[in-house]
Design a protein around this motif. Structure first.
Motif, PDB file in Angstrom:
ATOM      1  N   ALA A   1      52.999  28.229 -16.801  1.00 46.71           N
ATOM      2  CA  ALA A   1      54.388  28.201 -17.266  1.00 46.71           C
ATOM      3  C   ALA A   1      54.957  29.613 -17.128  1.00 46.71           C
ATOM      4  O   ALA A   1      54.497  30.542 -17.801  1.00 46.71           O
ATOM      5  CB  ALA A   1      54.453  27.735 -18.717  1.00 46.71           C
TER       6      ALA A   1
ATOM      7  N   ASP B   1      57.199  31.528 -18.318  1.00 46.44           N
ATOM      8  CA  ASP B   1      58.120  31.623 -19.450  1.00 46.44           C
ATOM      9  C   ASP B   1      58.649  33.039 -19.593  1.00 46.44           C
ATOM     10  O   ASP B   1      58.383  33.730 -20.588  1.00 46.44           O
ATOM     11  CB  ASP B   1      57.424  31.135 -20.732  1.00 46.44           C
ATOM     12  CG  ASP B   1      57.365  29.618 -20.800  1.00 46.44           C
ATOM     13  OD1 ASP B   1      58.282  28.958 -20.262  1.00 46.44           O
ATOM     14  OD2 ASP B   1      56.411  29.083 -21.379  1.00 46.44           O
TER      15      ASP B   1
ATOM     16  N   GLU C   1      55.310  26.418 -12.893  1.00 51.37           N
ATOM     17  CA  GLU C   1      56.356  25.839 -13.755  1.00 51.37           C
ATOM     18  C   GLU C   1      57.428  26.849 -14.059  1.00 51.37           C
ATOM     19  O   GLU C   1      57.128  27.953 -14.543  1.00 51.37           O
ATOM     20  CB  GLU C   1      55.733  25.351 -15.070  1.00 51.37           C
ATOM     21  CG  GLU C   1      56.791  24.924 -16.080  1.00 51.37           C
ATOM     22  CD  GLU C   1      56.247  24.717 -17.490  1.00 51.37           C
ATOM     23  OE1 GLU C   1      55.073  24.321 -17.632  1.00 51.37           O
ATOM     24  OE2 GLU C   1      57.014  24.966 -18.438  1.00 51.37           O
TER      25      GLU C   1
ATOM     26  N   ASP D   1      60.877  22.662 -15.738  1.00 44.79           N
ATOM     27  CA  ASP D   1      60.759  22.172 -17.120  1.00 44.79           C
ATOM     28  C   ASP D   1      62.145  22.088 -17.746  1.00 44.79           C
ATOM     29  O   ASP D   1      62.503  22.875 -18.619  1.00 44.79           O
ATOM     30  CB  ASP D   1      59.836  23.097 -17.924  1.00 44.79           C
ATOM     31  CG  ASP D   1      59.519  22.512 -19.290  1.00 44.79           C
ATOM     32  OD1 ASP D   1      59.719  21.288 -19.485  1.00 44.79           O
ATOM     33  OD2 ASP D   1      59.075  23.274 -20.170  1.00 44.79           O
TER      34      ASP D   1
ATOM     35  N   LYS E   1      63.301  19.671 -19.615  1.00 47.01           N
ATOM     36  CA  LYS E   1      63.290  18.979 -20.927  1.00 47.01           C
ATOM     37  C   LYS E   1      64.608  18.207 -21.125  1.00 47.01           C
ATOM     38  O   LYS E   1      65.280  18.327 -22.164  1.00 47.01           O
ATOM     39  CB  LYS E   1      63.083  19.961 -22.080  1.00 47.01           C
ATOM     40  CG  LYS E   1      61.691  20.591 -22.144  1.00 47.01           C
ATOM     41  CD  LYS E   1      61.482  21.338 -23.454  1.00 47.01           C
ATOM     42  CE  LYS E   1      60.106  21.964 -23.581  1.00 47.01           C
ATOM     43  NZ  LYS E   1      59.927  23.195 -22.815  1.00 47.01           N
TER      44      LYS E   1
ATOM     45  N   HIS F   1      52.317  17.719 -25.840  1.00 43.54           N
ATOM     46  CA  HIS F   1      52.778  19.104 -25.929  1.00 43.54           C
ATOM     47  C   HIS F   1      53.101  19.509 -27.362  1.00 43.54           C
ATOM     48  O   HIS F   1      53.892  18.844 -28.029  1.00 43.54           O
ATOM     49  CB  HIS F   1      54.040  19.198 -25.054  1.00 43.54           C
ATOM     50  CG  HIS F   1      54.595  20.573 -24.901  1.00 43.54           C
ATOM     51  ND1 HIS F   1      55.774  20.799 -24.222  1.00 43.54           N
ATOM     52  CD2 HIS F   1      54.166  21.789 -25.310  1.00 43.54           C
ATOM     53  CE1 HIS F   1      56.033  22.100 -24.219  1.00 43.54           C
ATOM     54  NE2 HIS F   1      55.072  22.719 -24.886  1.00 43.54           N
TER      55      HIS F   1
ATOM     56  N   LEU G   1      56.138  26.060 -28.841  1.00 43.32           N
ATOM     57  CA  LEU G   1      55.822  27.387 -29.372  1.00 43.32           C
ATOM     58  C   LEU G   1      56.049  27.455 -30.885  1.00 43.32           C
ATOM     59  O   LEU G   1      55.270  28.107 -31.599  1.00 43.32           O
ATOM     60  CB  LEU G   1      56.670  28.442 -28.647  1.00 43.32           C
ATOM     61  CG  LEU G   1      56.500  28.462 -27.120  1.00 43.32           C
ATOM     62  CD1 LEU G   1      57.441  29.470 -26.485  1.00 43.32           C
ATOM     63  CD2 LEU G   1      55.058  28.769 -26.742  1.00 43.32           C
TER      64      LEU G   1
ATOM     65  N   GLN H   1      53.190  25.676 -32.568  1.00 39.31           N
ATOM     66  CA  GLN H   1      51.968  26.495 -32.437  1.00 39.31           C
ATOM     67  C   GLN H   1      51.939  27.646 -33.449  1.00 39.31           C
ATOM     68  O   GLN H   1      50.865  28.097 -33.852  1.00 39.31           O
ATOM     69  CB  GLN H   1      51.884  27.100 -31.044  1.00 39.31           C
ATOM     70  CG  GLN H   1      51.636  26.135 -29.919  1.00 39.31           C
ATOM     71  CD  GLN H   1      51.697  26.861 -28.576  1.00 39.31           C
ATOM     72  OE1 GLN H   1      51.201  27.963 -28.415  1.00 39.31           O
ATOM     73  NE2 GLN H   1      52.319  26.226 -27.597  1.00 39.31           N
TER      74      GLN H   1
ATOM     75  N   GLY I   1      50.145  23.588 -25.062  1.00 38.96           N
ATOM     76  CA  GLY I   1      50.194  23.939 -26.473  1.00 38.96           C
ATOM     77  C   GLY I   1      49.288  25.102 -26.785  1.00 38.96           C
ATOM     78  O   GLY I   1      48.417  25.010 -27.651  1.00 38.96           O
ATOM     79  N   GLY I   2      49.482  26.182 -26.024  1.00 39.00           N
ATOM     80  CA  GLY I   2      48.701  27.389 -26.300  1.00 39.00           C
ATOM     81  C   GLY I   2      47.279  27.324 -25.786  1.00 39.00           C
ATOM     82  O   GLY I   2      46.363  27.871 -26.405  1.00 39.00           O
TER      83      GLY I   2
ATOM     84  N   ALA J   1      49.302  26.364 -19.004  1.00 42.18           N
ATOM     85  CA  ALA J   1      49.090  27.611 -19.750  1.00 42.18           C
ATOM     86  C   ALA J   1      50.244  28.575 -19.501  1.00 42.18           C
ATOM     87  O   ALA J   1      50.575  28.869 -18.351  1.00 42.18           O
ATOM     88  CB  ALA J   1      47.774  28.260 -19.339  1.00 42.18           C
ATOM     89  N   GLY J   2      50.841  29.016 -20.595  1.00 42.91           N
ATOM     90  CA  GLY J   2      51.924  29.997 -20.510  1.00 42.91           C
ATOM     91  C   GLY J   2      51.477  31.325 -21.070  1.00 42.91           C
ATOM     92  O   GLY J   2      51.068  32.233 -20.349  1.00 42.91           O
ATOM     93  N   GLY J   3      51.522  31.437 -22.401  1.00 42.96           N
ATOM     94  CA  GLY J   3      51.230  32.700 -23.077  1.00 42.96           C
ATOM     95  C   GLY J   3      49.883  33.297 -22.726  1.00 42.96           C
ATOM     96  O   GLY J   3      49.755  34.519 -22.636  1.00 42.96           O
TER      97      GLY J   3
HETATM   98  O1  5RP Z   1      57.192  24.425 -22.545  1.00 44.34           O
HETATM   99  C1  5RP Z   1      56.782  25.331 -23.233  1.00 44.34           C
HETATM  100  C2  5RP Z   1      57.326  25.598 -24.581  1.00 44.34           C
HETATM  101  O2  5RP Z   1      58.252  24.614 -24.943  1.00 44.34           O
HETATM  102  C3  5RP Z   1      55.672  26.213 -22.711  1.00 44.34           C
HETATM  103  O3  5RP Z   1      55.918  26.493 -21.386  1.00 44.34           O
HETATM  104  C4  5RP Z   1      54.348  25.483 -22.849  1.00 44.34           C
HETATM  105  O4  5RP Z   1      54.093  25.269 -24.228  1.00 44.34           O
HETATM  106  C5  5RP Z   1      53.192  26.286 -22.241  1.00 44.34           C
HETATM  107  O5  5RP Z   1      53.139  27.557 -22.798  1.00 44.34           O
HETATM  108  P1  5RP Z   1      51.989  27.995 -23.871  1.00 44.34           P
HETATM  109  O6  5RP Z   1      50.672  27.900 -23.153  1.00 44.34           O
HETATM  110  O7  5RP Z   1      52.357  29.395 -24.253  1.00 44.34           O
HETATM  111  O8  5RP Z   1      52.089  26.989 -24.993  1.00 44.34           O
END
Ligand code: 5RP
Length: 208
Positions: free
Chosen positions: A6, A8, A30, A59, A61, A135, A138, A141, A166-167, A186-188
């Motif tokens: 992701a 982000d 993403e 994404d 949404k 999902h 953030l 989480q 989800g983190g 995976a984003g963060g």
């Molecule tokens: O869509 C998202 C938040 O709405 C994020 O892109 C998704 O949750 C993935 O990021 P992370 O791994 O940090 O949760």
């Protein structure tokens, strides 16, 4: 299991830089919702132009006007787009109709669906989405005691193709694979890492 990063971040140079750092180790790029809101749908075209060999995931949404918004993403070069699993069934159907028109795929993002999630996952799967993204966002989480365990349990129970977001981190991605996910998002864990390339490489290794 595919690995989806992701992106982000909120400006295009940062997104292109991050994509370049991790592309070798991921399957899906993403464009996060904040990136599309900040830069516009043209960001999808820019990432696809830079990485034509990767699946590009917008994404959005989408919560309403599913066909219109999904078509915008597909026109811009997206291979996959999200619609909210919590949206009206006709919104999901509209996005799916656009997917059929463009030969691309729609993913139902189950963010905010907590009560009776497995039942709603099964309903949206019947509306023609390629898979559902189970999902925790953030904000969820950030709450004390959060774990991905309930996401994984719902994936196991649902009996339809799913991704998990989800983190996800290196110490949880193997459990995501073992639960049967087709994609781990995976984003963060990547963009907050001191070295995003190494982080993506490690996630891929732990997912194998
Ligand atoms: O869509 C998202 C938040 O709405 C994020 O892109 C998704 O949750 C993935 O990021 P992370 O791994 O940090 O949760």
């Amino acid at each position: 299991m595919k690995l989806q990063v992701a992106l982000d971040v909120v400006d295009l140079p940062a997104a292109l830089r991050l994509a370049h750092q991790v592309a070798e180790h991921v399957d899906i790029l993403e464009l996060g919702t904040p990136l599309v809101k900040s830069v516009g749908i043209g960001a999808v075209s820019a990432i696809k132009a830079a990485h034509p060999d990767k699946l590009v995931f917008a994404d959005l949404k989408t919560a309403d006007a599913g066909e219109l918004e999904a078509a915008m993403a597909f026109e811009a070069g997206a291979d996959l787009v999200t619609v909210m699993g919590a949206a009206d069934d006709d919104t999901v159907r509209g996005a799916v109709a656009a997917g059929r028109k463009y030969g691309k795929e729609v993913v139902a993002d189950m963010i905010t669906v907590v009560e009776d999630r497995v039942a709603r996952i099964r309903e949206v799967a019947k509306l023609g989405v390629a898979f559902v993204e189970i999902h925790a966002g953030l904000d969820e989480q950030a709450r004390p005691g959060y774990t991905i365990d309930t996401l994984l349990e719902d994936g196991r129970q649902a009996g339809v193709p799913f991704s998990i977001a989800g983190g996800i981190k290196t110490d949880t991605i193997a459990a995501v694979r073992d639960a049967g996910a087709t994609v781990a998002v995976a984003g963060g864990a990547i963009y907050n890492a001191p070295n995003p390339t190494t982080a993506a490489q490690q996630l891929k290794k732990h997912a194998a």
